[in-house]
Design a protein around this motif. Structure first.
Motif, mmCIF file in Angstrom:
data_model
loop_
_atom_site.group_PDB
_atom_site.id
_atom_site.type_symbol
_atom_site.label_atom_id
_atom_site.label_comp_id
_atom_site.label_asym_id
_atom_site.label_seq_id
_atom_site.Cartn_x
_atom_site.Cartn_y
_atom_site.Cartn_z
ATOM 1 N N GLU A 229 38.529 49.180 37.524
ATOM 2 C CA GLU A 229 39.872 48.616 37.298
ATOM 3 C C GLU A 229 40.743 49.744 36.750
ATOM 4 N N ALA A 331 39.415 36.955 39.474
ATOM 5 C CA ALA A 331 38.969 37.547 38.209
ATOM 6 C C ALA A 331 39.413 38.997 38.068
ATOM 7 N N TYR A 332 39.409 39.761 39.168
ATOM 8 C CA TYR A 332 39.655 41.206 39.049
ATOM 9 C C TYR A 332 40.755 41.739 39.967
ATOM 10 N N ASN A 333 41.112 41.004 41.006
ATOM 11 C CA ASN A 333 42.167 41.435 41.924
ATOM 12 C C ASN A 333 42.044 42.915 42.312
ATOM 13 N N GLU B 229 40.113 45.050 27.737
ATOM 14 C CA GLU B 229 38.766 45.608 27.971
ATOM 15 C C GLU B 229 38.803 47.075 27.578
ATOM 16 N N HIS B 230 37.981 47.432 26.594
ATOM 17 C CA HIS B 230 37.987 48.806 26.081
ATOM 18 C C HIS B 230 39.403 49.306 25.813
ATOM 19 N N LEU B 233 44.647 46.411 28.876
ATOM 20 C CA LEU B 233 44.845 45.125 29.538
ATOM 21 C C LEU B 233 44.291 45.175 30.961
ATOM 22 N N VAL B 234 43.551 44.143 31.362
ATOM 23 C CA VAL B 234 43.082 44.045 32.746
ATOM 24 C C VAL B 234 44.184 43.388 33.574
ATOM 25 N N ASN B 235 44.713 44.138 34.576
ATOM 26 C CA ASN B 235 45.826 43.655 35.393
ATOM 27 C C ASN B 235 45.443 43.369 36.834
ATOM 28 N N GLY B 236 44.547 44.187 37.390
ATOM 29 C CA GLY B 236 44.263 44.106 38.819
ATOM 30 C C GLY B 236 45.310 44.855 39.615
ATOM 31 N N ALA B 237 45.052 44.985 40.930
ATOM 32 C CA ALA B 237 45.873 45.839 41.785
ATOM 33 C C ALA B 237 47.327 45.364 41.863
ATOM 34 N N ALA B 240 47.242 40.267 39.651
ATOM 35 C CA ALA B 240 46.709 38.912 39.808
ATOM 36 C C ALA B 240 45.288 38.762 39.271
ATOM 37 N N ALA B 241 44.850 39.682 38.399
ATOM 38 C CA ALA B 241 43.513 39.562 37.802
ATOM 39 C C ALA B 241 43.527 38.551 36.660
ATOM 40 N N THR B 242 42.342 38.252 36.148
ATOM 41 C CA THR B 242 42.104 37.340 35.013
ATOM 42 C C THR B 242 42.758 35.962 35.190
#
Lengths: 405, 405
Positions: A229, A331-333, B229-230, B233-237, B240-242
């Protein structure tokens, strides 16, 4: 005062290692380059480049090549990281399947051996066998600089143990760090299997060079996932993130050894497919006598030959794999999902069904911007991935391998 | 040559901004500090600190305080970032619920207004109302330096649009970037609602200061998730993640507007609960006449009062929220999950059931290492989160707000 001085020295050492690593990575990804090109790309001074590359040449990590076309048409000397000059060993642990491969730094497989099928009561024997085989390989090939190992998740990375291995709990007793970390004459690195797989694609796959948002969807004896990611592997706090195999697709579904119900791997892993084939009894006769991988291979061969019932079963499996893709989307896109390992043998029939389910169940913006494909690496992505883990360390921490300081 | 020169200038500018930002963040998180303390913590030279802090003082961002206890018992002058000196506006968009709050930099709510309930055909009116209210707030308070906005996901961050809003598709037509990015006299920043929520906890919540692996599980009119995460922010490409609300918990379950079936938000969002209450007809009489939030509040009040049927329904909701937690464990493995928004009103009864389901269905190593709690912020985490988005930008990009270069 001492603390401050040490911190400063550590910072300087870390910066030097970062610069060395950046130079190696530049040469690895861009091929032969002049010192001026490297200085420009990395925004370092020519003096710094000259100094660092001199040490790397002296230590035998990189070499000068003949004249090359320089910037502004001046001739200049090229620097090269010869990917064939160093080898790494990759070890893939699945449940019943252990493979050991030797690779060059570019991920080309040079040899591959598959160990005898592992059973719950032969795990100790298998571990001893791995020690012997890896030692033999290192003794026979002076180019080998590191060993990478890929183990199934949930892998507790600080502890060194696998938390759950459905159907083969014996693996939980193995402490991989204690068992292997200092076992050989070269450094050993251990990673979660599907994370190793996504690294393999990121490093070795021409179709996704340095992709920032990439997922490797491992559908073998278990079902796993590795996600990059924004350029970073997703690990979670104790290494137990991205366990797609234990995400439920039906909270009232089949119970799993992990405590959850309806875990994806209870529906489309090679072990689940094998159980379906044994129960069916017709599509693959004598399936009970086969390994999971053999049973799946027979199913896929029957499907390729046009056997209607085999095609229907592969489509059903594809449907479940597709549900997993929809979860991965939400979940991860990622930009791309690469499906690999045993069940990728389902080929076109499987992939078409996966894409159909994904298109039906995900939002159009994700469907149109996410590629789903089957792994096209020369070797299985997990064993190549184990090698990729070692290559990554070689490029990121050269001082572990050479006296370059 | 020009390109190289520009690149160099850009790099220097970026480094200066990074240093400025690091100083502001140090003062924000550690309180009054001397120049020497900052220099030591950030590994910058005293000369650099003196130069940068002089510009920050001159621009009015930070100030000198009286003498403070220095290192080695020498007295020295302290520097302070006064968190009360600057205000930010946070705007929360849900489906029918829009809230606007003014906060100081520490996340203390100074005022909060709730707009009239939004319906699909009053969205345009609501947007105009937000323009007017925010303009009025900025005009009345010279300390306001920025506006943060939090919008439901899946939010396509580059495009500025929400991809799906179950039951209220009108929101999909709003382009938040075009509508608001340049609408006010101060800069505007737009973020996904649950990511704003996790930022609020990371910045403002004393229980999880700068936690590296944190999840905010928003269970309001929709169900969303923000994951750090570490430290990232987890965003995705495409942003549209999470989207936990659209991860299926039953692939044969209730159909959802997103195209998927069995989406979590069809079972435990405030809208789903409202529908259950209307169908039930007994626990909350006249539920059809209430808003989603009001109907849930009545249910939770009945539960608190010991109404057996209300308790049973809250437990059932808790079970579904718990299934979501198990998915969050397996997908992201955070150190802590904070549950917030309307459904967190279920309180202890809900939380006990969530923890029971999580303990039953996740591996012991995750259960024992992951905290699950209800949000304890003074304001709803999404509206505080919208403010946190603005505060984050204030700390990370001071040159957007002040002439400090």
């Amino acid at each position: 005062m001492n603390i401050t001085a040490n911190t400063h020295a550590n910072t300087v050492a870390a910066m030097s290692e970062t610069n060395r690593s950046n130079i190696l990575q530049h040469l690895y990804h861009h091929g032969v380059s002049s010192r001026a090109q490297i200085a420009k790309a990395l925004e370092l001074t020519p003096a710094a480049i000259t100094k660092i590359t001199a040490r790397l040449i002296e230590a035998g990590v990189i070499e000068e090549t003949g004249d090359m076309e320089g910037m502004k048409n001046r001739r200049s000397i090229g620097l090269n990281l010869d990917v064939h000059r160093f080898h790494v060993i990759g070890v893939k642990f699945a449940r019943s399947l252990v493979q050991i491969g030797v690779f060059d730094l570019a991920g080309a497989p040079l040899s591959l051996e598959t160990l005898p099928t592992v059973h719950d009561d032969t795990i100790a024997e298998t571990i001893a066998d791995i020690h012997r085989r890896v030692e033999r390989l290192i003794a026979a090939d002076a180019r080998i600089v590191a060993v990478g190992m890929a183990v199934p998740g949930p892998y507790l990375r600080k502890v060194g143990r696998i938390a759950v291995v459905s159907g083969m709990q014996g693996w939980r007793k193995v402490n991989f760090i204690e068992e292997f970390q200092r076992a050989f004459a070269v450094p050993v690195f251990i990673e979660h299997d599907a994370r190793a797989g996504v690294l393999a694609h990121s490093l070795f796959d021409p179709d996704c060079p340095l992709e920032d948002d990439l997922a490797y969807y491992l559908i073998g004896e278990g079902v796993g996932l590795g996600v990059i990611e924004h350029g970073q592997l997703v690990n979670g706090a104790i290494g137990a993130a991205t366990e797609i195999g234990h995400i439920s697709i039906d909270v009232n579904g089949r119970p799993c050894d992990c405590g959850n119900r309806g875990c994806l791997e209870r529906y489309c892993s090679a072990s689940a497919i094998h159980a379906m084939l044994v129960e069916d009894g017709e599509i693959v006769r004598g399936a009970a006598e086969l390994t999971h991988a053999e049973a799946c291979a027979r199913l896929f061969a029957a499907c390729d030959a046009g056997d209607g019932r085999a095609v229907a079963m592969v489509r059903e499996i594809g449907r479940y794999v597709g549900y997993g893709c929809v979860t991965i989307f939400n979940a991860y896109n990622p930009k791309r999902i690469i499906i690999g390992d045993i069940v990728a043998g389902g080929g076109r029939v499987l992939l078409d069904e996966v894409r159909r389910v994904a298109a039906e169940r995900a939002i159009p913006e994700i469907v149109s911007s996410t590629a789903i494909s089957l792994s096209g690496l020369d070797a299985d992505a997990t064993v190549a991935g184990a090698a990729a883990v070692a290559v990554t360390q070689f490029l990121e921490r050269p001082s572990l391998f050479f006296d370059v300081t």
